[in-house]
Design a protein around this motif. Structure first.
Motif, PDB file in Angstrom:
ATOM      1  N   SER A   1     -13.380 -45.927  44.874  1.00 31.29           N
ATOM      2  CA  SER A   1     -13.521 -46.104  43.417  1.00 31.29           C
ATOM      3  C   SER A   1     -12.303 -46.708  42.742  1.00 31.29           C
ATOM      4  CB  SER A   1     -13.863 -44.756  42.733  1.00 31.29           C
ATOM      5  OG  SER A   1     -14.947 -44.130  43.351  1.00 31.29           O
ATOM      6  N   ARG A   2     -11.605 -47.600  43.418  1.00 38.81           N
ATOM      7  CA  ARG A   2     -10.446 -48.227  42.764  1.00 38.81           C
ATOM      8  C   ARG A   2     -10.923 -49.269  41.757  1.00 38.81           C
ATOM      9  NH1 ARG A   2     -10.782 -50.493  47.868  1.00 38.81           N
ATOM     10  NH2 ARG A   2     -10.493 -52.762  48.037  1.00 38.81           N
ATOM     11  N   VAL A   3     -10.125 -49.440  40.701  1.00 37.26           N
ATOM     12  CA  VAL A   3     -10.465 -50.346  39.609  1.00 37.26           C
ATOM     13  C   VAL A   3      -9.216 -51.137  39.231  1.00 37.26           C
ATOM     14  CG1 VAL A   3     -11.289 -50.527  37.232  1.00 37.26           C
ATOM     15  CG2 VAL A   3     -12.205 -48.751  38.716  1.00 37.26           C
ATOM     16  N   GLY A   4      -9.364 -52.427  38.991  1.00 40.38           N
ATOM     17  CA  GLY A   4      -8.266 -53.227  38.473  1.00 40.38           C
ATOM     18  C   GLY A   4      -7.323 -53.730  39.553  1.00 40.38           C
ATOM     19  N   PRO A   5      -6.275 -54.461  39.140  1.00 42.58           N
ATOM     20  CA  PRO A   5      -5.390 -55.145  40.088  1.00 42.58           C
ATOM     21  C   PRO A   5      -4.265 -54.291  40.659  1.00 42.58           C
ATOM     22  CG  PRO A   5      -4.789 -55.724  37.840  1.00 42.58           C
ATOM     23  CD  PRO A   5      -5.987 -54.820  37.735  1.00 42.58           C
ATOM     24  N   VAL A   6      -4.052 -53.079  40.164  1.00 39.30           N
ATOM     25  CA  VAL A   6      -2.928 -52.270  40.629  1.00 39.30           C
ATOM     26  C   VAL A   6      -3.231 -51.689  42.008  1.00 39.30           C
ATOM     27  CG1 VAL A   6      -2.254 -51.684  38.273  1.00 39.30           C
ATOM     28  CG2 VAL A   6      -3.772 -50.149  39.536  1.00 39.30           C
ATOM     29  N   GLU A   7      -2.169 -51.275  42.699  1.00 42.64           N
ATOM     30  CA  GLU A   7      -2.350 -50.671  44.023  1.00 42.64           C
ATOM     31  C   GLU A   7      -2.794 -49.224  43.880  1.00 42.64           C
ATOM     32  OE1 GLU A   7       0.028 -49.829  48.218  1.00 42.64           O
ATOM     33  OE2 GLU A   7       1.087 -50.717  46.510  1.00 42.64           O
ATOM     34  N   TRP A   8      -3.825 -48.847  44.641  1.00 41.66           N
ATOM     35  CA  TRP A   8      -4.354 -47.487  44.640  1.00 41.66           C
ATOM     36  C   TRP A   8      -4.007 -46.812  45.963  1.00 41.66           C
ATOM     37  CZ3 TRP A   8      -8.344 -45.319  41.122  1.00 41.66           C
ATOM     38  CH2 TRP A   8      -8.416 -46.036  39.923  1.00 41.66           C
ATOM     39  N   LEU A   9      -4.220 -45.510  46.009  1.00 40.48           N
ATOM     40  CA  LEU A   9      -3.942 -44.767  47.233  1.00 40.48           C
ATOM     41  C   LEU A   9      -4.699 -45.373  48.406  1.00 40.48           C
ATOM     42  CD1 LEU A   9      -4.032 -41.001  46.102  1.00 40.48           C
ATOM     43  CD2 LEU A   9      -2.021 -42.413  46.593  1.00 40.48           C
TER      44      LEU A   9
END
Length: 339
Positions: free
Chosen positions: A241-249
């Motif tokens: 469920s990651r959203v957008g350009p930032v780095e997620w776990l």
């Protein structure tokens, strides 16, 4: 004494026309999109833009699961089951449901708490693991409500911030996993795949969010219980469920499914580890998108563990958590509510 229990949850759109305003409420929360202080005046315009852009795709997802989120209905059922279990244990209490981003909003629940004359309140977020973006956001909202209300400041209350380590919760998850494993032709060959809702890496590394550590400990507790029951399957934890350009776990759920397929894994048991209720992330993202991806990756045997819902051992453990918190109920300050 009049005892109340306030269950906190995310909320979800009841029908398709609710999707855009629900998304606006979500992205307008500074705990969801964390802007630098100098740019916080952009929070609401940015939320309006993102919610408008995302609404069509999100609406397709909600349409695929019946036209709206089942979260409110399930949470109401959990509230009723918890009230019944507390009554059975000799502790009658009124249960309230407060959603962060849709009806019934937390503010509505607090109005009912006051109207009913509750003077002892246990605040219980329905998130097993704490994150600043889930439990933290709801508790900060409560802090602002409490700060400006003398009745609430003087009411005795306490918070159960996370409960992933509780034996009843761990056993409930373990039992659900064992039940699904038995449905494979060769259970010992199944790979147990824990999929948790992700958060941006910056939440953990810069804001000190304990979510990642609590999630890893949670999986360890469940796997330890399964090992004691004779389960020998390998397991993996990944984040969805990651959203957008930032780095997620990392690792990401979608990429990990591909990697497992490349390894030759044929049987996959998916466990929605951060969810206690069915909603769009389980019913659409996991059951539809990830299942299709798994089939494309060569995984031929797919099963998914259901969310806990009103599973009796889980509800009994929530009741025990409420009872065990009562010695800590006191006239705390609003700041302490969120500590």
């Amino acid at each position: 004494d009049k005892l109340g229990v306030l269950l906190l949850n995310l909320g979800g759109p009841d029908k398709l026309e609710d999707v855009q305003p629900f998304l606006y409420n979500l992205f307008a929360d500074p705990d969801i999109i964390r802007l630098p202080r100098l740019f916080r005046f952009l929070q609401k315009p940015l939320a309006r833009l993102i919610s408008t852009l995302r609404a069509p795709k999100s609406s397709e997802g909600y349409a695929a699961i019946g036209g709206g989120s089942p979260l409110r209905k399930i949470t109401d059922e959990q509230a009723a089951a918890l009230a019944k279990e507390l009554e059975r244990k000799g502790l009658p209490a009124k249960i309230y449901v407060g959603m962060r981003y849709w009806y019934p909003f937390t503010e509505e629940a607090i109005d009912k708490v006051k109207a009913d004359g509750i003077n002892r309140l246990v605040i219980l977020p329905l998130y097993p693991q704490f994150s600043i973006s889930t439990s933290g956001s709801s508790l900060r909202l409560l802090e602002s409500i409490f700060r400006r209300d003398e009745y609430l400041l003087n009411m005795k209350h306490t918070v159960i911030p996370s409960w992933y380590h509780r034996k009843g919760y761990v056993k409930s998850m373990s039992n659900l996993i064992k039940n699904e494993l038995l449905k494979f032709e060769k259970p010992e060959e199944a790979h147990i795949f824990f999929s948790a809702h992700g958060v941006p890496v910056s939440y953990v590394e810069k804001a000190g969010d304990p979510y990642k550590d609590e999630m890893e400990e949670c999986v360890d507790f469940i796997m330890k219980d399964l090992r004691q029951e004779g389960v020998i399957c390998e397991h993996t934890l990944a984040y969805q469920s990651r959203v957008g350009p930032v780095e997620w776990l990392r690792p990401y759920t979608d990429q990990t499914i591909r990697d497992l397929g490349e390894r030759g894994i044929k049987s996959l048991l998916v466990v929605p580890i951060s969810f206690v209720s069915e909603h769009i992330e389980t019913l659409e993202e996991i059951d539809m998108e990830y299942r299709e991806l798994a089939e494309e990756s060569g995984i031929t045997n797919w099963r998914r563990v259901p969310a806990l819902g009103c599973e009796p051992t889980f509800i009994a453990d929530l009741a025990d958590a409420v009872i065990e918190s009562l010695p800590f109920v006191g006239p705390l300050s609003a700041h302490q509510v969120c500590s």
